[in-house]
Design a protein around this motif. Structure first.
Motif, PDB file in Angstrom:
ATOM      1  N   LYS A   6       0.824  -1.208   0.000  1.00 44.23           N
ATOM      2  CA  LYS A   6       0.000   0.000   0.000  1.00 44.23           C
ATOM      3  C   LYS A   6       0.858   1.259   0.000  1.00 44.23           C
ATOM      4  O   LYS A   6       0.497   2.279  -0.526  1.00 44.23           O
ATOM      5  N   LYS A   7       2.024   1.153   0.620  1.00 37.70           N
ATOM      6  CA  LYS A   7       2.906   2.306   0.762  1.00 37.70           C
ATOM      7  C   LYS A   7       3.195   2.968  -0.582  1.00 37.70           C
ATOM      8  O   LYS A   7       3.267   4.179  -0.681  1.00 37.70           O
ATOM      9  N   VAL A   8       3.333   2.139  -1.610  1.00 38.25           N
ATOM     10  CA  VAL A   8       3.688   2.662  -2.937  1.00 38.25           C
ATOM     11  C   VAL A   8       2.664   3.696  -3.405  1.00 38.25           C
ATOM     12  O   VAL A   8       3.021   4.748  -3.912  1.00 38.25           O
ATOM     13  N   VAL A   9       1.384   3.375  -3.203  1.00 35.64           N
ATOM     14  CA  VAL A   9       0.314   4.266  -3.652  1.00 35.64           C
ATOM     15  C   VAL A   9       0.436   5.612  -2.965  1.00 35.64           C
ATOM     16  O   VAL A   9       0.443   6.663  -3.584  1.00 35.64           O
ATOM     17  N   GLU A  10       0.543   5.547  -1.632  1.00 35.01           N
ATOM     18  CA  GLU A  10       0.588   6.786  -0.865  1.00 35.01           C
ATOM     19  C   GLU A  10       1.819   7.597  -1.230  1.00 35.01           C
ATOM     20  O   GLU A  10       1.768   8.812  -1.290  1.00 35.01           O
ATOM     21  N   ASP A  11       2.934   6.895  -1.451  1.00 35.79           N
ATOM     22  CA  ASP A  11       4.163   7.602  -1.803  1.00 35.79           C
ATOM     23  C   ASP A  11       3.971   8.486  -3.017  1.00 35.79           C
ATOM     24  O   ASP A  11       4.353   9.652  -3.000  1.00 35.79           O
ATOM     25  N   VAL A  12       3.403   7.923  -4.069  1.00 36.88           N
ATOM     26  CA  VAL A  12       3.238   8.700  -5.297  1.00 36.88           C
ATOM     27  C   VAL A  12       2.393   9.941  -5.010  1.00 36.88           C
ATOM     28  O   VAL A  12       2.720  11.046  -5.407  1.00 36.88           O
ATOM     29  N   GLU A  13       1.301   9.750  -4.271  1.00 34.86           N
ATOM     30  CA  GLU A  13       0.412  10.874  -4.025  1.00 34.86           C
ATOM     31  C   GLU A  13       1.046  11.909  -3.088  1.00 34.86           C
ATOM     32  O   GLU A  13       0.888  13.101  -3.278  1.00 34.86           O
ATOM     33  N   GLU A  14       1.768  11.409  -2.077  1.00 34.30           N
ATOM     34  CA  GLU A  14       2.366  12.348  -1.124  1.00 34.30           C
ATOM     35  C   GLU A  14       3.630  12.990  -1.661  1.00 34.30           C
ATOM     36  O   GLU A  14       3.844  14.187  -1.539  1.00 34.30           O
ATOM     37  N   MET A  15       4.486  12.165  -2.285  1.00 37.47           N
ATOM     38  CA  MET A  15       5.772  12.685  -2.754  1.00 37.47           C
ATOM     39  C   MET A  15       5.598  13.691  -3.888  1.00 37.47           C
ATOM     40  O   MET A  15       6.268  14.705  -3.938  1.00 37.47           O
ATOM     41  N   TYR A  16       4.690  13.385  -4.827  1.00 38.46           N
ATOM     42  CA  TYR A  16       4.589  14.232  -6.014  1.00 38.46           C
ATOM     43  C   TYR A  16       3.343  15.109  -5.999  1.00 38.46           C
ATOM     44  O   TYR A  16       3.142  15.930  -6.884  1.00 38.46           O
ATOM     45  N   GLY A  17       2.488  14.899  -5.007  1.00 38.33           N
ATOM     46  CA  GLY A  17       1.289  15.728  -4.907  1.00 38.33           C
ATOM     47  C   GLY A  17       0.339  15.546  -6.075  1.00 38.33           C
ATOM     48  O   GLY A  17      -0.358  16.474  -6.464  1.00 38.33           O
ATOM     49  N   VAL A  18       0.320  14.363  -6.663  1.00 39.43           N
ATOM     50  CA  VAL A  18      -0.620  14.122  -7.754  1.00 39.43           C
ATOM     51  C   VAL A  18      -1.746  13.224  -7.260  1.00 39.43           C
ATOM     52  O   VAL A  18      -1.514  12.301  -6.482  1.00 39.43           O
ATOM     53  N   SER A  50      -8.238  -1.998  -9.427  1.00 39.66           N
ATOM     54  CA  SER A  50      -7.573  -2.604  -8.277  1.00 39.66           C
ATOM     55  C   SER A  50      -6.075  -2.430  -8.489  1.00 39.66           C
ATOM     56  O   SER A  50      -5.545  -2.857  -9.521  1.00 39.66           O
ATOM     57  N   PRO A  51      -5.409  -1.773  -7.531  1.00 34.57           N
ATOM     58  CA  PRO A  51      -4.004  -1.397  -7.706  1.00 34.57           C
ATOM     59  C   PRO A  51      -3.116  -2.602  -8.022  1.00 34.57           C
ATOM     60  O   PRO A  51      -3.314  -3.672  -7.459  1.00 34.57           O
ATOM     61  N   TYR A  52      -2.189  -2.429  -8.952  1.00 36.77           N
ATOM     62  CA  TYR A  52      -1.190  -3.467  -9.217  1.00 36.77           C
ATOM     63  C   TYR A  52       0.120  -2.780  -9.556  1.00 36.77           C
ATOM     64  O   TYR A  52       0.149  -1.583  -9.851  1.00 36.77           O
ATOM     65  N   GLU A  53       1.199  -3.546  -9.489  1.00 32.45           N
ATOM     66  CA  GLU A  53       2.523  -2.967  -9.694  1.00 32.45           C
ATOM     67  C   GLU A  53       3.218  -3.601 -10.884  1.00 32.45           C
ATOM     68  O   GLU A  53       2.868  -4.702 -11.296  1.00 32.45           O
ATOM     69  N   LYS A  54       4.198  -2.875 -11.418  1.00 36.58           N
ATOM     70  CA  LYS A  54       5.054  -3.444 -12.455  1.00 36.58           C
ATOM     71  C   LYS A  54       6.503  -3.115 -12.086  1.00 36.58           C
ATOM     72  O   LYS A  54       6.764  -2.132 -11.399  1.00 36.58           O
ATOM     73  N   THR A  55       7.394  -3.955 -12.573  1.00 36.21           N
ATOM     74  CA  THR A  55       8.812  -3.725 -12.300  1.00 36.21           C
ATOM     75  C   THR A  55       9.428  -2.945 -13.443  1.00 36.21           C
ATOM     76  O   THR A  55       9.185  -3.243 -14.612  1.00 36.21           O
ATOM     77  N   TYR A  56      10.200  -1.920 -13.107  1.00 31.45           N
ATOM     78  CA  TYR A  56      10.985  -1.212 -14.119  1.00 31.45           C
ATOM     79  C   TYR A  56      12.411  -1.177 -13.601  1.00 31.45           C
ATOM     80  O   TYR A  56      12.661  -0.689 -12.501  1.00 31.45           O
ATOM     81  N   LYS A  57      13.351  -1.689 -14.428  1.00 26.26           N
ATOM     82  CA  LYS A  57      14.732  -1.866 -13.976  1.00 26.26           C
ATOM     83  C   LYS A  57      14.686  -2.616 -12.656  1.00 26.26           C
ATOM     84  O   LYS A  57      14.193  -3.721 -12.599  1.00 26.26           O
ATOM     85  N   SER A  58      15.169  -2.036 -11.535  1.00 31.63           N
ATOM     86  CA  SER A  58      15.185  -2.869 -10.327  1.00 31.63           C
ATOM     87  C   SER A  58      14.076  -2.499  -9.346  1.00 31.63           C
ATOM     88  O   SER A  58      13.958  -3.107  -8.292  1.00 31.63           O
ATOM     89  N   GLY A  59      13.265  -1.499  -9.686  1.00 31.28           N
ATOM     90  CA  GLY A  59      12.243  -1.068  -8.736  1.00 31.28           C
ATOM     91  C   GLY A  59      10.852  -1.540  -9.112  1.00 31.28           C
ATOM     92  O   GLY A  59      10.581  -1.865 -10.267  1.00 31.28           O
ATOM     93  N   ARG A  60       9.986  -1.604  -8.087  1.00 28.61           N
ATOM     94  CA  ARG A  60       8.581  -1.909  -8.363  1.00 28.61           C
ATOM     95  C   ARG A  60       7.777  -0.635  -8.193  1.00 28.61           C
ATOM     96  O   ARG A  60       7.970   0.105  -7.242  1.00 28.61           O
ATOM     97  N   TYR A  61       6.877  -0.389  -9.132  1.00 36.07           N
ATOM     98  CA  TYR A  61       6.109   0.855  -9.114  1.00 36.07           C
ATOM     99  C   TYR A  61       4.628   0.558  -9.283  1.00 36.07           C
ATOM    100  O   TYR A  61       4.249  -0.382  -9.972  1.00 36.07           O
ATOM    101  N   LEU A  62       3.838   1.404  -8.682  1.00 38.18           N
ATOM    102  CA  LEU A  62       2.397   1.285  -8.852  1.00 38.18           C
ATOM    103  C   LEU A  62       2.028   1.757 -10.259  1.00 38.18           C
ATOM    104  O   LEU A  62       2.568   2.744 -10.743  1.00 38.18           O
ATOM    105  N   VAL A  63       1.139   1.045 -10.901  1.00 42.58           N
ATOM    106  CA  VAL A  63       0.713   1.425 -12.248  1.00 42.58           C
ATOM    107  C   VAL A  63      -0.413   2.459 -12.169  1.00 42.58           C
ATOM    108  O   VAL A  63      -1.400   2.270 -11.474  1.00 42.58           O
TER     109      VAL A  63
END
Length: 196
Positions: A6-18, A50-63
């Motif tokens: 879940k952290k990934v979702v919040e990160d995007v919204e909090e870190m980038y304000g989108v 429903s949230p899911y993630e994908k890997t880019y290079k070595s990190g996992r990111y929320l789509v």
């Protein structure tokens, strides 16, 4: 390690304000008829149902999904994207890293040396299909005269339009379907005119 998804979702919204439903812009270099120009392309941000993630290079990111606004010859299209940082995102469908910014924000213009996208999202499906001699119904090849290419383009448009009409009709979205039907009729007239 698992967990913490879940952290990934919040990160995007909090870190980038989108937030979902907000507009962002992605940077494209477009080559149109030999003219090159740069453009910040407006997009709307949407989350997957429903949230899911994908890997880019070595990190996992929320789509996330970017809904690209229609522009010129390019229809509205949606792309899966991964927010890499506050300046770049990875467009999964185009396999490109793009610069992004919040709508109306200044700056974040990539340097000229940046390896930039050269055609907008959705252009992949606009490459003419190479299916010579396999036309359904065994109709003769269009003559390659002045109108030939244009007629082929019209036919591709018509097929595309038919597909969209079907999709909209399935969604029982009467109003839009009606608009598409009108468009389709207009297009049919144009095509008939070309064959005349």
């Amino acid at each position: 390690g698992g967990g913490g998804g879940k952290k990934v979702v919040e990160d995007v919204e909090e870190m980038y304000g989108v937030r979902e439903g907000e507009r962002v812009e992605t940077f494209w270099k477009i080559d149109e008829g030999g003219k090159n120009y740069k453009v910040w392309w407006k997009c709307k941000l949407e989350k997957a149902d429903s949230p899911y993630e994908k890997t880019y290079k070595s990190g996992r990111y929320l789509v996330w999904f970017l809904i690209y606004a229609p522009r010129g010859d390019f229809e509205e299209s949606s792309s899966e994207v991964l927010f890499l940082n506050d300046k770049q995102l990875y467009d999964v469908s185009s396999d490109l890293v793009l610069h992004w910014r919040k709508e109306g924000a200044d700056g974040n213009e990539p340097p000229d040396s940046a390896d930039e996208a050269v055609a907008p999202a959705g252009s992949a499906k606009k490459k003419p299909a190479k299916t010579r001699g396999k036309s359904a119904g065994g109709s003769e090849d269009d003559d390659e005269g002045d109108g030939g290419q244009e007629v082929k383009r019209m036919k591709r448009l018509e097929v595309d339009l038919a597909a969209q009409t079907d999709r909209l009709t399935k969604q029982a979205n009467d109003e839009n379907a009606k608009k598409f039907m009108e468009l389709k009729e207009k297009l049919a007239k144009v095509i008939v005119a070309h064959h005349a």
